[in-house]
Design a protein around this motif. Sequence first.
Motif, PDB file in Angstrom:
ATOM      1  N   ALA A 155       0.825  -1.209   0.000  1.00 54.56           N
ATOM      2  CA  ALA A 155       0.000   0.000   0.000  1.00 54.56           C
ATOM      3  C   ALA A 155       0.859   1.260   0.000  1.00 54.56           C
ATOM      4  CB  ALA A 155      -0.937  -0.006   1.209  1.00 54.56           C
ATOM      5  N   SER A 156       1.983   1.231   0.731  1.00 56.07           N
ATOM      6  CA  SER A 156       2.879   2.384   0.769  1.00 56.07           C
ATOM      7  C   SER A 156       3.472   2.669  -0.609  1.00 56.07           C
ATOM      8  CB  SER A 156       3.998   2.142   1.783  1.00 56.07           C
ATOM      9  OG  SER A 156       4.809   3.284   1.927  1.00 56.07           O
ATOM     10  N   GLU A 157       3.854   1.621  -1.309  1.00 58.75           N
ATOM     11  CA  GLU A 157       4.376   1.792  -2.672  1.00 58.75           C
ATOM     12  C   GLU A 157       3.319   2.413  -3.582  1.00 58.75           C
ATOM     13  OE1 GLU A 157       5.534  -2.150  -3.662  1.00 58.75           O
ATOM     14  OE2 GLU A 157       7.436  -2.068  -2.547  1.00 58.75           O
ATOM     15  N   HIS A 158       2.080   2.010  -3.376  1.00 59.68           N
ATOM     16  CA  HIS A 158       0.973   2.575  -4.162  1.00 59.68           C
ATOM     17  C   HIS A 158       0.764   4.045  -3.830  1.00 59.68           C
ATOM     18  CE1 HIS A 158      -3.381   3.036  -5.334  1.00 59.68           C
ATOM     19  NE2 HIS A 158      -2.893   2.437  -6.407  1.00 59.68           N
ATOM     20  N   CYS A 159       0.915   4.401  -2.552  1.00 62.24           N
ATOM     21  CA  CYS A 159       0.789   5.802  -2.135  1.00 62.24           C
ATOM     22  C   CYS A 159       1.828   6.668  -2.863  1.00 62.24           C
ATOM     23  CB  CYS A 159       0.996   5.938  -0.627  1.00 62.24           C
ATOM     24  SG  CYS A 159      -0.291   5.203   0.400  1.00 62.24           S
ATOM     25  N   VAL A 160       3.065   6.219  -2.843  1.00 68.34           N
ATOM     26  CA  VAL A 160       4.158   6.979  -3.468  1.00 68.34           C
ATOM     27  C   VAL A 160       3.943   7.099  -4.968  1.00 68.34           C
ATOM     28  CG1 VAL A 160       6.642   6.980  -3.937  1.00 68.34           C
ATOM     29  CG2 VAL A 160       5.806   6.340  -1.664  1.00 68.34           C
ATOM     30  N   ALA A 161       3.484   6.024  -5.598  1.00 72.48           N
ATOM     31  CA  ALA A 161       3.239   6.042  -7.042  1.00 72.48           C
ATOM     32  C   ALA A 161       2.177   7.059  -7.423  1.00 72.48           C
ATOM     33  CB  ALA A 161       2.822   4.654  -7.515  1.00 72.48           C
ATOM     34  N   GLU A 162       1.278   7.371  -6.485  1.00 73.12           N
ATOM     35  CA  GLU A 162       0.222   8.356  -6.745  1.00 73.12           C
ATOM     36  C   GLU A 162       0.593   9.742  -6.246  1.00 73.12           C
ATOM     37  OE1 GLU A 162      -3.523   6.979  -5.206  1.00 73.12           O
ATOM     38  OE2 GLU A 162      -3.897   5.803  -7.033  1.00 73.12           O
ATOM     39  N   GLY A 163       1.863   9.902  -5.835  1.00 70.83           N
ATOM     40  CA  GLY A 163       2.325  11.209  -5.389  1.00 70.83           C
ATOM     41  C   GLY A 163       1.934  11.560  -3.971  1.00 70.83           C
ATOM     42  N   LYS A 164       1.541  10.571  -3.183  1.00 68.03           N
ATOM     43  CA  LYS A 164       1.165  10.798  -1.792  1.00 68.03           C
ATOM     44  C   LYS A 164       2.317  10.381  -0.881  1.00 68.03           C
ATOM     45  CE  LYS A 164      -3.687   9.766  -2.851  1.00 68.03           C
ATOM     46  NZ  LYS A 164      -4.841   8.855  -2.571  1.00 68.03           N
ATOM     47  N   LYS A 165       2.200  10.735   0.398  1.00 65.45           N
ATOM     48  CA  LYS A 165       3.237  10.367   1.358  1.00 65.45           C
ATOM     49  C   LYS A 165       3.215   8.870   1.629  1.00 65.45           C
ATOM     50  CE  LYS A 165       3.497  14.768   3.878  1.00 65.45           C
ATOM     51  NZ  LYS A 165       3.373  15.419   5.213  1.00 65.45           N
TER      52      LYS A 165
END
Length: 354
Positions: free
Chosen positions: A196-206
């Motif tokens: 989920a964290s990798e997905h957050c970063v991929a979407e420009g989120k923290k």
Amino acid sequence: MSHRSRLLAAGLLLLTMAAGCADPTTVSDAASTPDPTSGSTGPSAPATVPVTEADPEVEALVPAEMKKKGTLVFATNAPYPPLEYFKEDNKTLIGYDIDLGNAIGAAMGLKVEWKNISFDAIIPGLQAGKYDAGMAGFSIEHERLGTVDFVSYYLSGGGFLIKKGSGIKVGSFDDLCGYRVAVQKGVSQVDALVEASEHCVAEGKKAITVNQIPDQNVVVLNLASGRADVVVGDKPQVEYAAGHADGLCVISTYQTGHSIAGIAVPKGKKDLTAALQASINHLIENGDYAQISKVWNTGVAVEGATLSDQYQKVSQPWGVGPDGTVNKSLVFTDPAAIPPGHTYYYQPVREGCA
């Protein structure tokens, strides 16, 4: 991700924030005591452990050798409250599995003997004939059905624990971007958090700050002390924590394609699985199952909550009702009955928590 669909099976969650664990029932004499979740998600009425009597129809199904021996030997793994843990004497086992297992044995006309061993040793011990069955909140998984059979008894899953009134609304792993999340080291939720964290970063989120802690008690204390924003854990454990710590609540829960939990039985022991299944269904029918579930707030429905239509299609063949309670125990022997891998089914965010 149901209980113990995990990489490690360390003992955990013993929470009255400063002292030892609270015993919501006297177990030995079934004296009336407050419900362990009073003041949180559970009902406030007192609940007691029922005294289960032997049922002739169930007794008739007990294997002759076991009937002659007069005992049913369960392997378990404590501490893992509220399913199995020790009273303050560090000797007496209590918990949902313990009370329900004792009732199952009583309905079969047998005395129950508990063997507390390491979680990883339970299935090999069953295969070696050291124990009759394993009752430690096993999720019924595709991979496990290759080595043991299961008799189902409750629907588990996972959940997100927060400080009440924090304003944090988490309904899925993808909602955790930017939060500090405490989780027990080695559990399968860690993989979900990393993904989920990798997905957050991929979407420009923290990214998610994942804080892995060996001891689940310390995991929850991190939340209570402000060192974490959210705790992720198995549903029975986060519900138990919310009921034993002021100011904490479960904001949402989820299930997976293997969130049905069962009693593990050596492969091919059809007589024993039939007797265990009949015993559990007898307890469901006579109300003892519901009463034990109420004492421990395990396998009970949150008032007004229903499983999603999508998940009802998954769980209904398991004997699970729309409110998430098991209304019929089933025997699982075929790995094809449970899909491999993790598919998440999220339940709605609970009102009045954030």
